[in-house]
Design a protein around this motif. Structure first.
Motif, PDB file in Angstrom:
ATOM      1  N   UNK A 194       0.866  -1.175   0.000  1.00 49.63           N
ATOM      2  CA  UNK A 194       0.000   0.000   0.000  1.00 49.63           C
ATOM      3  C   UNK A 194       0.902   1.223   0.000  1.00 49.63           C
ATOM      4  N   UNK A 195       0.533   2.180  -0.805  1.00 46.85           N
ATOM      5  CA  UNK A 195       1.369   3.357  -1.004  1.00 46.85           C
ATOM      6  C   UNK A 195       0.520   4.598  -0.810  1.00 46.85           C
ATOM      7  N   UNK A 196       0.905   5.431   0.159  1.00 46.02           N
ATOM      8  CA  UNK A 196       0.160   6.671   0.365  1.00 46.02           C
ATOM      9  C   UNK A 196       0.632   7.711  -0.643  1.00 46.02           C
ATOM     10  N   UNK A 197      -0.333   8.270  -1.381  1.00 38.81           N
ATOM     11  CA  UNK A 197       0.023   9.221  -2.432  1.00 38.81           C
ATOM     12  C   UNK A 197       0.381  10.592  -1.865  1.00 38.81           C
ATOM     13  N   UNK A 222       3.683   0.350   2.847  1.00 41.91           N
ATOM     14  CA  UNK A 222       3.570  -0.802   3.741  1.00 41.91           C
ATOM     15  C   UNK A 222       3.432  -2.064   2.928  1.00 41.91           C
ATOM     16  N   UNK A 271      -5.584  11.194   5.344  1.00 44.01           N
ATOM     17  CA  UNK A 271      -6.937  11.404   4.816  1.00 44.01           C
ATOM     18  C   UNK A 271      -7.805  12.208   5.774  1.00 44.01           C
ATOM     19  N   UNK A 285      -1.154  -0.906  -4.318  1.00 47.45           N
ATOM     20  CA  UNK A 285      -2.358  -0.108  -4.052  1.00 47.45           C
ATOM     21  C   UNK A 285      -1.953   1.329  -3.743  1.00 47.45           C
ATOM     22  N   UNK A 286      -2.750   2.268  -4.235  1.00 45.30           N
ATOM     23  CA  UNK A 286      -2.476   3.679  -3.975  1.00 45.30           C
ATOM     24  C   UNK A 286      -3.696   4.316  -3.314  1.00 45.30           C
ATOM     25  N   UNK A 287      -3.439   5.210  -2.383  1.00 45.74           N
ATOM     26  CA  UNK A 287      -4.541   5.905  -1.722  1.00 45.74           C
ATOM     27  C   UNK A 287      -3.989   6.861  -0.685  1.00 45.74           C
ATOM     28  N   UNK A 288      -4.802   7.142   0.307  1.00 43.79           N
ATOM     29  CA  UNK A 288      -4.346   8.010   1.383  1.00 43.79           C
ATOM     30  C   UNK A 288      -4.335   7.217   2.688  1.00 43.79           C
ATOM     31  N   UNK A 289      -3.234   7.330   3.395  1.00 43.40           N
ATOM     32  CA  UNK A 289      -3.127   6.579   4.638  1.00 43.40           C
ATOM     33  C   UNK A 289      -3.963   7.252   5.725  1.00 43.40           C
ATOM     34  N   UNK A 290      -4.068   6.570   6.843  1.00 41.39           N
ATOM     35  CA  UNK A 290      -4.867   7.040   7.972  1.00 41.39           C
ATOM     36  C   UNK A 290      -4.567   8.502   8.318  1.00 41.39           C
TER      37      UNK A 290
END
Lengths: 133, 133
Positions: free
Chosen positions: A87-90, A96, A133, A125-130
DNA sequence: TTACATAGTGTTATATTATAACAATTCTAA
DNA sequence: TTAGAATTGTTATAATATAACACTATGTAA
């Protein structure tokens, strides 16, 4: 003279570079690694890339393809880097390694319609981490 | 002057480069693209990379991260390149975009234990294709 | 229709990522 | 102890990607 550190199967350069990556909270790029190990006598890109290639091959580290950067494997039971997910925070760029047995089994047993048999996969996976966000 | 090809939302350079990628049976690298469009007046890397960036952004092409190469999207209903999966033959290097609704749904709804919400993923499978095995 | 913002173009230079090639050393197993 | 394999050290260069800047085209809203 200088003994190789064969107790854990890593050579001198491999061990130096693995230690650096393993201690890093974030993925490291090859030239960042180079700058950080020059004081240890590793002077040139090929020395770094060779160690990286070997470490990837034996599953001690993984390459985050979308970032051209390397992380230590945190997933002792991943079958020698044959099945990786991240998982990759953008925003903050934190990466992670995902250890999800169901996901791993699902993908490992996935069969392509066109008759291809898979030996390996990499999922990012790409998104925003805890925090972000 | 030269009208932009807005009937399909692509500018001149974008259209030239998309057409080349779309007609290619295999992923194309940026500099391969450059060599092939120089006769059309695209002379320098930034022109290619800008078009590639835009085409990726709007989902007309995808980047195969493990190969630094680009393919046209064959999957008209993939939600603007937010959910991509590819099979890559390690022998002949053939790349196929995987359109598997179950896989796509499974991954799109996958939630990370650590509370991250995903917006996008890229999955690359490696193995041997029908011909090569 | 003008004018303004946005997107695209062309260009030079340079940064970043990765490998080729070759000579020497060290390790391992027979 | 010696041959093959793996690793190292080194120089040079290939391959991939972006910075920066001046300019042109396009869409849209007054």
């Amino acid at each position: 003279m200088t003994r190789m550190h064969k107790e854990n199967n890593l050579s001198k350069n491999q061990q130096i570079i693995f230690d650096l990556i393993d201690r890093s909270p974030e993925p490291l790029k090859a030239y960042t690694i180079l700058y950080n190990v020059q004081k240890k006598g590793i002077n040139a890109p090929p020395q770094v890339y060779r160690a990286l290639d070997k470490l990837v091959e034996i599953g001690k580290i993984h390459k985050i393809e979308s970032k051209n950067a390397f992380v230590a494997c945190k997933n002792s039971d991943c079958e020698i880097s044959k099945a990786t997910a991240f998982s990759i925070c953008e925003s903050c760029e934190v990466v992670d390694e995902i250890s999800d047995v169901k996901l791993s089994k699902y993908l490992s047993s996935f069969n392509h319609k066109k008759g291809m048999k898979f030996k390996r996969f990499n999922l990012e996976f790409f998104g925003l981490c805890k925090k972000c966000k």
